[in-house]
Design a protein around this motif. Structure first.
Motif, short mmCIF file in Angstrom:
data_model
loop_
_atom_site.label_atom_id
_atom_site.label_comp_id
_atom_site.label_asym_id
_atom_site.label_seq_id
_atom_site.Cartn_x
_atom_site.Cartn_y
_atom_site.Cartn_z
N UNK A 1 0.82 -1.21 0.00
CA UNK A 1 0.00 0.00 0.00
C UNK A 1 0.85 1.26 0.00
N UNK B 1 -8.92 1.03 0.33
CA UNK B 1 -9.87 1.18 1.43
C UNK B 1 -10.31 -0.17 1.97
N UNK B 2 -9.97 -1.22 1.28
CA UNK B 2 -10.30 -2.56 1.75
C UNK B 2 -9.24 -3.09 2.70
N UNK C 1 -6.22 -2.78 5.85
CA UNK C 1 -6.32 -2.63 7.30
C UNK C 1 -6.79 -1.23 7.69
N UNK C 2 -7.34 -1.18 8.90
CA UNK C 2 -7.86 0.08 9.45
C UNK C 2 -6.85 1.22 9.36
N UNK C 3 -5.61 0.94 9.70
CA UNK C 3 -4.60 2.00 9.73
C UNK C 3 -4.30 2.50 8.33
N UNK C 4 -4.32 1.57 7.37
CA UNK C 4 -4.08 1.95 5.99
C UNK C 4 -5.23 2.83 5.51
N UNK C 5 -6.43 2.39 5.83
CA UNK C 5 -7.62 3.18 5.46
C UNK C 5 -7.48 4.61 5.96
N UNK C 6 -7.05 4.73 7.19
CA UNK C 6 -6.94 6.03 7.82
C UNK C 6 -6.06 6.96 7.00
N UNK C 7 -4.88 6.49 6.65
CA UNK C 7 -3.94 7.33 5.91
C UNK C 7 -4.46 7.60 4.50
N UNK C 8 -4.99 6.56 3.86
CA UNK C 8 -5.47 6.74 2.50
C UNK C 8 -6.65 7.71 2.47
#
Lengths: 424, 1044
Positions: B320, B350-351, B353-360
């Motif tokens: 990511x 956006x699918x 992990x939560x932390x990745x979603x946050x930054x994206x």
């Protein structure tokens, strides 16, 4: 004078009760008091998931991920893409899981030396070095019961005797000299459907995401190609680094030299134009009456568009409003459970028999005198459909080149519910 | 033992004390301590006593004991316990033969060397010895540990080791030295100049292993030395795909910064284009050229393009961080209309992990403010789920609000209605703010939103009500005239609202618009006077405000009330309130002391106030480079490197040119490519060997039936070869030519095979698997730079075994053109229109990746057919170049038209509709695999070299029994050429026949070898990386050679 160094400085592992149970420093030692800022944030958060992933402190930045109820807190001193750190931390968790089967506090504590050896190899001076599980396994052998016994008796070690070659080869994700007596390659096409269904049963949003997970145990350096009957279904894809991108662009064929063992070959998103078939429907009647201390709860499930396959492992969960004191429900099949503290209702339905639709009916008792909740609870559904990929994606054929033997090949399809929510 | 039992029950302090006393019983106590939990026994005590046995174990002769001890020590370190006093015992084992033991010692050493500098020096000589080890991995690991020991005294030794390792044979050791640079730099920044030298040297390294690490070192040590990058820029771009993922992130981030200093903005022109797009679209070319003189048109630097092109495939990475780094590169560097390619990939993340979603999501939030259009089609991906974490929910809300426009606002508001009811009240409050923002941004829905918010005022939840009041207050400020009803309604609700902020807001509203609600405002003030003492500070302040405003507008009714409130305020506990009261009293109550200000009280208190602007908190985030930590935390993180603005004038481009360093032994290689690119057109004219095959195809397309008969007319050759350029431009000629004079057609020549050379005209034609050397070269050609170093590096260093040097191939004319025609449309099904197609085997002039197809249309009816054209092309998505509409086809007449189809190197049929004025017929062209190639010329030597690169899975072969007549060169060549459009390679041996070509679409090399063996057996071998086409071709060849 020490300059602020980039990348990951230290790592702290924190359990759900807020204890640091492991620390590792790649540069000079950072005092564990830096985690106090993290604990503060943890206290403020109502749920464990609500701790912000990036926390600035006066001299450091804390970037954390939460997996298996363990926080992996990385300490950063200066500018670095946050996703770089997050992605790496997830890779660490994946590696632990791969090595120990589970990634729990106990497993990490039991294998603390292997954990340390792994972390040492994965980062050099805070910069990722070897993150491919294949390479790591050459460097450090995963612990098995047998090896543990042998090690204690003979005093031999977990560290690979031979020096790894993979990192130096042109195919960095595959080790050389792989040998199997049974050559086999299994591919699992797993699709997840994410959906939000509104009160009236109409679909607000639904999309299908899928992955192809592979378990490849083939001797030598096989070169595989995998083609689809309907590659155009795939709207957006991401690959394991082994997949040759140009080939995919030109021919829509996956061509790759596989890593040894388990890996995720491909993740994809099915194009939005295709209407998504919703495999399950929910009839619900959840009512709270003003002034009454009783509420009605009725839920019936049924299969919708399942392509003739059965719905299995159906699990319903729902966060009931705070005002609900207890429930008195009657499931037609399976078992249900209501936790009066967290207000979480879960109903393990099992298989759905289309002739006899499962239902859960009964009453809820509410706090006396409290006003009626404004919102009805959202229902989360999990299910599985074996032997079918909801999007209709089909693997056409798998060919192997580069090696002489005939491998055993297998492909399995499965559909699961992802984030499947029904608003009531 | 009884004594010991008693001991075990006493507190740990007491135990310590008794330990000293007992002395001789020490060992027994130790054993006991082992049994006790650490909680009952002090850690210090446990550690110091345990250390003794650890020391003993480390000093024993057995590796297993030592290992055991080290493992326990590591466990101590992991828990954060201090194990430094074991240093002398541990360091002795640094030269151990046992690898695991050695590694654990290294871990220990790196951890404690800083604290025990003198002792650490003992180990240095071991590492120095290991640096000379023949095994590269031992050298690397020695350098790794040596450079990790933070002992200033060894800086010179480290420097020396780094310098040596930087020129090591092994790329892995060089990579380690790049890592060591950063470590040494943070230990001793004075070494900067020397280290920069090493960085410069390593930047020139062509190994993908080194690239990421050295750029990391560059970023850390000397990020401002952009000049070091110039010469390596193209190489880095080209290596990027093959660098490991973490290195990719670092390189992409660095190149983004680099590009912003070196290229001119691609955006300004975009803006102009957007404005003029309509006129540009409709107006004729003439006008455009006129405009062209006025506007200096923007030409993207080929190097800029190179970067964009080479990073794009990385959007498909599973990492990511790589995807987001490419996304930010496109955002900061690409022309606006190209940024769209990143959308899908970001939404895909956006699918994760939560932390990745946050930054994206944060990055999307910033992007969506500037470019709504990018994410609007994916609006539903931002719908909130009840299971999302709070910070994810609020980011999604933020984005949905930014995406709202007139068209989708009703959908979004409906979605918001669900959110407002959420059990997560904080989120519900956020939604109300979002509704407020939508209402101000989109004037059409302001009233609807306002009504909706008013309904929320009767909500049971305080937070929701409070937030609604606050938002309504802001909305009313923007258009107060129409909404006295709402103000009245709020006054009614006032008694039930307890949240201070909401009460304060209502009071402010009453005061501000007291003239609109003259009946109610004084009554509210009366109520407030009663409850004043028990209110929150913020409410008290607003009460004083309200009182003052009412006093000014309606002093008759409120004079006494106001004075009462002012008196209460005077003795309030809070000094703010006391201050305010004093100030207001002076301002509004006339007395002899009040100065000039009193006159202006009305103007001061009731001045028209500008409406607040409700805007996103992400509005200014784009001042930070996307994807960075600084962007995430919205403050400048230490070490953040500013992204510079585009330069007004591009700096000298030639700095990135790389001089040719003719490598010995490779000279031939670079020479041949030299020839190919620079002497192309000249060569053709000199040789006079005929027109390029591209112009040939245009004319021959109209004369398929005459093709073979016109062979003799070579006298026209020269003229046509000279006109090659013209015909390139006027591709439409081919369609017209059928109706034009015969003389035009006569120019058509059947070329003698293998003599003509045509270079691939665009970059796409030669595009091997890994990365396109053709593309790269194209960039260089346009800039007239001698052949690049990168070509050289590619040839020897491409890490993927499957790359090919297709750029070296020269396409020749077809060896043989089969006469065979295939039915496209039978006259019965076509209602009298019949169509046949054949493959003229000429490079397609519309686009070199296309295969040209000739279609001859015949009218078998008795009335003219009108407007024959190609209609819908079906969903297959094959790229096609259609022929121009045939306006009228007379009865019994026939016409030949040509078509270009990009089959993507697959035998998938091209389906399309052949239409006349009245009818539509679905037809399809199914190419044989052999038609998808273009013949190539090469020497036997080159052939062998190419073949050597295409072994293993790229090779398919079969042994067959040859038909009797196929045993000599002529028939074999003919048979092979019939099956496939391949060129003959001159062969030194009589029994081996070679053929070469490349695939039309991707330019992959295809090599065919037919080796005759005894008793009419023959081995056919096909080498190509197109593993689907290989076996298919083999099957066809087998059939042709065995059968005939």
């Amino acid at each position: 004078m020490q300059l602020p160094a980039k990348m990951i400085h230290s790592l702290f592992l924190v359990n759900s009760s807020g204890d640091i149970f492991l620390e590792k420093h790649w540069k000079s030692v950072v005092s564990r008091s830096v985690c106090d800022y993290f604990f503060e944030a943890q206290e403020r958060a109502s749920e464990p998931e609500n701790v912000p992933p990036v926390i600035p402190t006066p001299h450091h930045y804390l970037i954390s991920v939460l997996r298996h109820r363990i926080y992996f807190v990385a300490v950063i001193q200066s500018e670095v893409p946050p996703l770089f750190v997050i992605e790496f931390l997830h890779r660490v968790v994946d590696t632990f899981q791969d090595y120990f089967g589970v990634c729990t506090e106990a497993a990490i504590k039991d294998n603390v030396v292997v954990v340390y050896e792994l972390l040492e190899e994965m980062l050099d001076n805070g910069f990722p070095l070897a993150t491919e599980s294949n390479i790591l396994k050459e460097l450090i052998k995963p612990p098995t019961i047998l090896r543990t016994v042998v090690n204690t008796i003979t005093g031999s070690t977990n560290v690979g005797e031979q020096l790894p070659t993979g990192q130096l080869s042109v195919v960095p994700w595959r080790r050389t000299g792989v040998k199997y007596t049974n050559n086999e390659a299994y591919f699992d096409v797993v699709e997840e459907i994410d959906a939000i269904i509104d009160k009236s049963g109409s679909t607000i949003t639904a999309e299908i995401q899928g992955v192809i997970d592979a378990c490849v145990k083939l001797t030598g350096m096989p070169d595989l190609t995998l083609s689809f009957m309907n590659p155009r279904l795939l709207d957006d894809v991401s690959f394991h680094p082994c997949v040759r991108f140009k080939r995919w662009e030109a021919e829509r064929i996956l061509s790759f030299i596989p890593p040894d063992g388990n890996f995720r070959l491909l993740s994809y998103h099915v194009s939005c134009q295709n209407l998504v078939a919703i495999p399950v429907y929910v009839k619900h009647n959840i009512t709270f009456r003003e002034g009454s201390s009783q509420g009605r709860f009725e839920l019936t499930l049924g299969p919708k568009q399942t392509m003739g396959k059965g719905l299995e492992a159906v699990l319903i969960s729902s966060q009931l409003p705070r005002g609900v004191l207890n429930t008195n429900l009657n499931p037609s099949q399976g078992t249900y459970n209501f936790d009066p503290v967290t207000k979480l209702l879960s109903w393990d339905v099992g298989k759905i028999n289309p002739q006899k639709l499962p239902s859960l009916k009964g009453s809820m008792s509410l706090q006396a005198g409290a006003s009626k909740p404004d919102e009805n609870p959202t229902i989360n559904i999990q299910f599985k459909i074996q032997q079918s990929a909801l999007s209709g994606l089909k693997v056409n054929r798998l060919d192997m080149y580069g090696e002489k033997y005939k491998p055993f090949k297998g492909i399995k399809y499965m559909t699961k519910a992802g984030k499947f929510q029904v608003r009531t | 033992s009884v004594f010991l039992l008693i001991l075990s029950n006493v507190s740990s302090n007491y135990l310590l004390f008794s330990h000293d006393l007992v002395g001789s019983n020490c060992a027994a106590v130790l054993g006991l301590c082992g049994l006790l939990n650490s909680s009952t026994c002090s850690d210090l005590f446990l550690l110091s006593t345990r250390n003794d046995d650890l020391k003993e174990m480390l000093e024993s002769n057995k590796d297993s004991l030592k290992l055991d001890a080290m493992k326990r020590i590591i466990a101590l370190i992991a828990k954060g316990k201090n194990a430094s006093e074991l240093f002398p015992a541990v360091v002795k084992n640094v030269a151990s033969k046992n690898i695991e033991l050695k590694k654990l010692v290294y871990v220990y050493l790196v951890r404690y060397a800083e604290e025990q500098q003198d002792l650490a020096l003992l180990s240095i000589s071991t590492f120095q010895r290991a640096l000379k080890d023949p095994n590269q991995l031992i050298r690397a690991s020695a350098l790794r540990v040596l450079s990790s020991i933070r002992v200033p005294i060894i800086v010179p030794i480290m420097m020396l080791a780094i310098k040596e390792a930087a020129s090591d044979m092994s790329p892995y050791v060089r990579k380690t030295s790049a890592h060591a640079i950063q470590k040494l730099y943070s230990l001793d920044p004075d070494q900067k100049e020397h280290l920069i030298e090493v960085i410069d040297k390593l930047l020139k390294d062509k190994s993908t292993l080194v690239a990421g690490s050295v750029v990391m070192a560059f970023e850390e040590v000397c990020p401002d030395r952009i000049d070091l990058i110039h010469k390596n820029y193209r190489k880095l771009c080209n290596l990027l795909v093959d660098v490991e993922e973490w290195g990719q992130v670092v390189i992409i981030t660095m190149l983004t910064r680099y590009a912003r200093t070196q290229f001119t903005s691609p955006w300004k022109e975009d803006g102009l284009f957007d404005e003029n797009s309509e006129t540009a679209f409709y107006e004729s070319d003439e006008k455009k050229t006129k405009n062209g003189d006025e506007k200096k048109s923007y030409m993207m630097d080929p190097d800029h393009r190179l970067l964009l092109r080479n990073t794009k495939p990385l959007l498909q990475s599973r990492n990511t961080a790589v995807v987001v780094s490419v996304a930010q590169l496109y955002w900061h560097l690409a022309p606006k209309h190209e940024v769209g390619v990143i959308t899908k990939s970001l939404v895909r993340l956006l699918r994760s992990h939560r932390e990745v979603q946050y930054v994206v999501l944060q990055n999307i939030a910033t992007m969506s403010i500037q470019r709504k259009g990018m994410f609007e089609p994916y609006m539903k991906s931002f719908y909130v789920r009840s299971t999302d974490a709070t910070h994810i929910k609020s980011l999604k809300l933020e984005i949905l609000t930014s995406l709202a426009n007139e068209a989708n606002i009703s959908t979004i508001l409906r979605e918001f209605q669900t959110y407002v009811k959420s059990q997560d009240k904080q989120f519900a409050a956020g939604t109300i703010q979002a509704i407020g923002r939508c209402a101000t941004n989109i004037s059409e829905v302001t009233d609807t939103c306002l009504q909706g918010l008013v309904l929320l005022l009767s909500n049971r939840d305080e937070t929701v009500v409070a937030e609604s009041v606050v938002v309504i207050k802001k909305l009313l400020q923007t258009q107060p005239t129409q909404h006295s009803d709402i103000i009245k309604h709020m006054a009614k609700l006032f008694d039930n609202i307890a949240v201070p902020m909401a009460r304060a807001s209502i009071l402010w509203l009453m005061g501000e618009y007291c003239e609109r609600v003259p009946q109610i405002a004084p009554d509210v003030l009366r109520k407030m006077a009663k409850s004043f003492t028990s209110e929150e500070d913020i409410v008290k302040l607003q009460t004083v405000n309200l009182a003052a405003k009412l006093y000014l507008t309606n002093s008759k009714q409120t004079k006494l009330l106001t004075q009462y409130i002012l008196n209460l305020g005077k003795y309030d506990q809070n000094y703010d309130i006391r201050d305010r009261t004093r100030f207001i009293r002076q301002l509004i109550v006339p007395n002899e002391k009040s100065g000039a200000l009193g006159k202006y009280a009305r103007r001061i208190l009731l001045a028209p106030k500008p409406a607040p602007v409700l805007e996103s908190t992400y509005k200014d985030r784009d001042r930070y480079q996307l994807g960075t930590l600084s962007h995430t935390i919205n403050t400048k993180a230490s070490g953040y490197l500013e992204l510079s603005d585009w330069p007004a004038v591009a700096p000298d481009q030639s700095v990135r040119n790389v001089e040719v360093i003719e490598p010995t032994g490779k000279s031939k290689l670079s020479k041949s490519s030299d020839d190919k690119f620079y002497s192309d057109s000249g060569e053709e004219k000199e040789k006079g060997s005929g027109s390029s095959s591209s112009d040939d195809s245009s004319s021959s397309s109209s004369s398929s039936s005459e093709e073979s008969s016109s062979e003799a007319e070579s006298d026209e050759e020269k003229s046509s070869s000279q006109s090659s350029e013209e015909s390139d431009k006027s591709s439409s000629l081919s369609e017209k030519s059928s109706s034009e004079s015969d003389s035009e057609q006569k120019k058509t020549t059947k070329k003698p095979p293998q003599k003509k050379t045509v270079k691939p005209t665009t970059k796409d034609s030669a595009c091997p698997l890994v990365c396109g050397p053709g593309e790269r070269l194209h960039g260089f050609v346009s800039k007239q730079v001698p052949v690049s170093l990168s070509l050289y590096s590619l040839c020897i260093l491409t890490p993927c075994p499957l790359s090919c040097a297709a750029a070296l191939l020269q396409v020749s004319g077809p060896a043989f053109v089969p006469e065979k025609r295939h039915d496209l449309l039978h006259r019965m099904t076509g209602k009298g229109l019949s169509a046949q197609y054949q493959f003229p085997r000429q490079p397609c002039l519309y686009q070199p990746t296309m295969v040209s197809v000739q279609i001859s249309l015949t009218n078998t009816t008795d009335h003219p057919l009108e407007q024959i054209h190609i209609g819908d092309r079906g969903p297959t998505g094959l790229d096609m170049h259609c022929f121009n509409t045939v306006e009228c086809l007379l009865p019994e007449a026939s016409v030949t038209v040509s078509l270009g189809v990009d089959f993507n190197d697959s035998t998938q049929a091209a389906n399309f509709q052949l239409c006349t004025k009245e009818d539509q017929f679905s037809v399809s062209i199914q190419p044989a695999v052999g038609e998808l190639f273009l013949p190539a010329t090469m020497t036997e030597q080159d052939f062998r070299k190419e073949q050597g690169k295409l072994l293993g899975m790229n090779e398919s072969s079969a042994t067959i029994t040859m038909a009797a007549e196929n045993t000599t060169r002529q028939p074999i060549s003919r048979q092979v050429a019939t099956v496939a459009n391949l060129g003959v390679v001159p062969s030194g041996q009589d029994n081996i026949h070679r053929f070469a070509g490349k695939t039309a679409s991707s330019g992959a090399v295809v090599l065919v070898t037919v080796e005759l063996r005894e008793s009419s057996a023959a081995l056919i071998t096909i080498n190509t990386e197109k593993s689907v086409m290989g076996p298919m071709l083999l099957r066809d060849l087998k059939r042709a050679l065995a059968r005939a």
